[in-house]
Enzyme design. Sequence first.
Site, PDB file in Angstrom:
ATOM      1  N   CYS A 102       0.857  -1.187   0.000  1.00  0.00           N
ATOM      2  CA  CYS A 102       0.000   0.000   0.000  1.00  0.00           C
ATOM      3  C   CYS A 102       0.891   1.235   0.000  1.00  0.00           C
ATOM      4  O   CYS A 102       1.843   1.308   0.786  1.00  0.00           O
ATOM      5  CB  CYS A 102      -0.889  -0.020   1.248  1.00  0.00           C
ATOM      6  N   LEU A 103       0.588   2.208  -0.864  1.00  0.00           N
ATOM      7  CA  LEU A 103       1.411   3.426  -0.911  1.00  0.00           C
ATOM      8  C   LEU A 103       1.341   4.195   0.411  1.00  0.00           C
ATOM      9  O   LEU A 103       2.222   4.987   0.699  1.00  0.00           O
ATOM     10  CB  LEU A 103       0.954   4.328  -2.059  1.00  0.00           C
TER      11      LEU A 103
END
Length: 177
Positions: A102-103
């Site tokens: 996940c960024l």
Amino acid sequence: MSILKVARMGHPVLRTRARELERAELKDAAVQALIDDMIDTMHEYHGVGLAAPQIHSGLRIFVAAIAPEDEEPLPPDAAPLVFINPVITPVVSELVEDWEGCLSIPDIRGRVPRAREIRLRGLNRDGERLDMMLRDFPARVAQHETDHLDGILFFDRMRTFESLTFPDEYSRYHAKD
Ligand SMILES: [Zn+2]
């Protein structure tokens, strides 16, 4: 178009439910510009998907470099899927576990159970209805991004944290899983 700052885990916007858009709001140039910026930001950081809360917007929008029939992310020159007000219905109760990142949680991956097959409904950026069946990889991405719109992060879905892994260790020990 511009690259936006990505909210990281701990920022309250990632734990806040995003609101539905009215179809008329999609005529707003600011909303369309936001969608373009989300696409640019996703590409800049090599993400497969990005949800509006991740760029500090409380709207139910996600973009994802996926195609319904494809097990691989789309290349950066292909138009990503843009979903407004997505609604997910699992088609079967079967859950499958696979790797996610996940960024907003940089440099950590973990194994997350997700519904194998889903129906995904909502609107495209022009306000037209979308209704599609997704399996496996694209279904996983759509579930991850829709979770962001409800303030849910992938850690919340994990059965155990044993698989949490940094990128080097992922490449070394887990990439073939
Ligand atoms: Zn995410």
